[in-house]
Design a protein around this motif. Structure first.
Motif, PDB file in Angstrom:
ATOM      1  N   HIS A  43       0.823  -1.215   0.000  1.00  0.00           N
ATOM      2  CA  HIS A  43       0.000   0.000   0.000  1.00  0.00           C
ATOM      3  C   HIS A  43       0.861   1.270   0.000  1.00  0.00           C
ATOM      4  O   HIS A  43       0.546   2.240  -0.695  1.00  0.00           O
ATOM      5  N   TYR A  46       2.138   1.653  -3.468  1.00  0.00           N
ATOM      6  CA  TYR A  46       1.044   2.030  -4.374  1.00  0.00           C
ATOM      7  C   TYR A  46       0.674   3.505  -4.199  1.00  0.00           C
ATOM      8  O   TYR A  46       0.493   4.237  -5.168  1.00  0.00           O
ATOM      9  N   THR A  47       0.602   3.946  -2.967  1.00  0.00           N
ATOM     10  CA  THR A  47       0.160   5.301  -2.653  1.00  0.00           C
ATOM     11  C   THR A  47       1.255   6.338  -2.869  1.00  0.00           C
ATOM     12  O   THR A  47       0.971   7.460  -3.282  1.00  0.00           O
ATOM     13  N   VAL A  65      -7.790  -5.194   0.215  1.00  0.00           N
ATOM     14  CA  VAL A  65      -7.866  -4.634  -1.142  1.00  0.00           C
ATOM     15  C   VAL A  65      -8.261  -5.674  -2.193  1.00  0.00           C
ATOM     16  O   VAL A  65      -8.186  -5.390  -3.387  1.00  0.00           O
ATOM     17  N   ARG A  68     -10.578  -4.579  -4.964  1.00  0.00           N
ATOM     18  CA  ARG A  68      -9.938  -3.652  -5.901  1.00  0.00           C
ATOM     19  C   ARG A  68      -8.969  -4.393  -6.826  1.00  0.00           C
ATOM     20  O   ARG A  68      -8.931  -4.142  -8.027  1.00  0.00           O
ATOM     21  N   VAL A  69      -8.178  -5.301  -6.267  1.00  0.00           N
ATOM     22  CA  VAL A  69      -7.245  -6.076  -7.084  1.00  0.00           C
ATOM     23  C   VAL A  69      -8.001  -6.891  -8.132  1.00  0.00           C
ATOM     24  O   VAL A  69      -7.622  -6.930  -9.295  1.00  0.00           O
ATOM     25  N   GLN A  73     -11.005  -1.613 -11.209  1.00  0.00           N
ATOM     26  CA  GLN A  73     -10.296  -0.400 -10.801  1.00  0.00           C
ATOM     27  C   GLN A  73      -8.787  -0.518 -10.983  1.00  0.00           C
ATOM     28  O   GLN A  73      -8.113   0.451 -11.279  1.00  0.00           O
ATOM     29  N   TYR A  75      -5.113  -2.329  -9.284  1.00  0.00           N
ATOM     30  CA  TYR A  75      -4.271  -2.116  -8.109  1.00  0.00           C
ATOM     31  C   TYR A  75      -2.945  -2.774  -8.423  1.00  0.00           C
ATOM     32  O   TYR A  75      -2.791  -3.983  -8.281  1.00  0.00           O
ATOM     33  N   PHE A 110      -2.583  -9.673  -8.609  1.00  0.00           N
ATOM     34  CA  PHE A 110      -1.822  -8.476  -8.255  1.00  0.00           C
ATOM     35  C   PHE A 110      -0.454  -8.513  -8.931  1.00  0.00           C
ATOM     36  O   PHE A 110      -0.007  -7.530  -9.514  1.00  0.00           O
TER      37      PHE A 110
END
Length: 188
Positions: A43, A46-47, A65, A68-69, A73, A75, A110
């Motif tokens: 994270h 990613y951020t 997550v 999302r993965v 969206q 990730y 991922f």
């Protein structure tokens, strides 16, 4: 969480300006973690992709997550990724923390999405045979082996497997010239 990470990064950047505290090389920050810490390292990368240059994650607990993965969206990371998993961690459906999502599929998607996004030939998604989640932490080196031994793999020598996981992480970091001295082993 993002605010805490940003605060930590700002403090490191400020400390790196001081000659007495200059051991922090802000150009070589590595996100490194195991389990929930593995998710935290993913994270953070990613951020804050401009701050964390490579990511090393062991047995990532993707539940936070996974939608999302696995959704539209996306990730994925832009920086090199070393994703190392024990043989049993993603295959523990009887464990309450693994309920509600397919950990293996999430881990692999991922990795695939990150590989497609950053096209880095030194990304790794490695499952270590004859290892367990306990093999990756220092607790296995401190406790009696019989107390911590994973009953699904009775012949695990946690001390050897712990060393193997640490070596994978160090070799990955070294492959990207982020290790302070040349590391003698390679991931592949």
């Amino acid at each position: 969480v993002n605010k805490d990470i940003k605060t930590m990064l700002d403090m490191c950047k400020e400390d790196s300006k001081d000659d007495k505290l200059s051991a922090i090389d802000m150009d070589k920050l590595v996100a490194y973690g195991q389990s929930m810490g593995g998710m935290t390292s993913v994270h953070m990368s990613y951020t804050f992709p401009q701050d964390f240059k490579i990511t090393v994650a062991f047995d990532v607990y993707f539940k936070a997550v996974h939608e999302r993965v696995n959704g539209d969206q996306g990730y994925a990371l832009t920086q090199p990724l070393g994703l190392f998993s024990s043989e049993t961690f993603h295959h523990e459906p009887r464990m309450p923390y693994m309920e509600g999502y397919d950990s293996v599929a999430t881990n692999d998607k991922f990795f695939k999405d990150t590989q497609e996004k950053n096209k880095n030939p030194t990304n790794y998604n490695i499952y270590v045979k004859n290892s367990s989640h306990d093999s990756q932490c220092d607790l296995c080196l401190l406790a009696e082996k019989d107390l911590i031994r994973n009953k699904t793999i009775p012949n695990v020598d946690h001390e050897i497997k712990n060393r193997e996981f640490v070596q994978y992480g160090c070799a990955f970091i070294s492959e990207h010239d982020f290790f302070p001295v040349p590391y003698p082993l390679k991931v592949s």
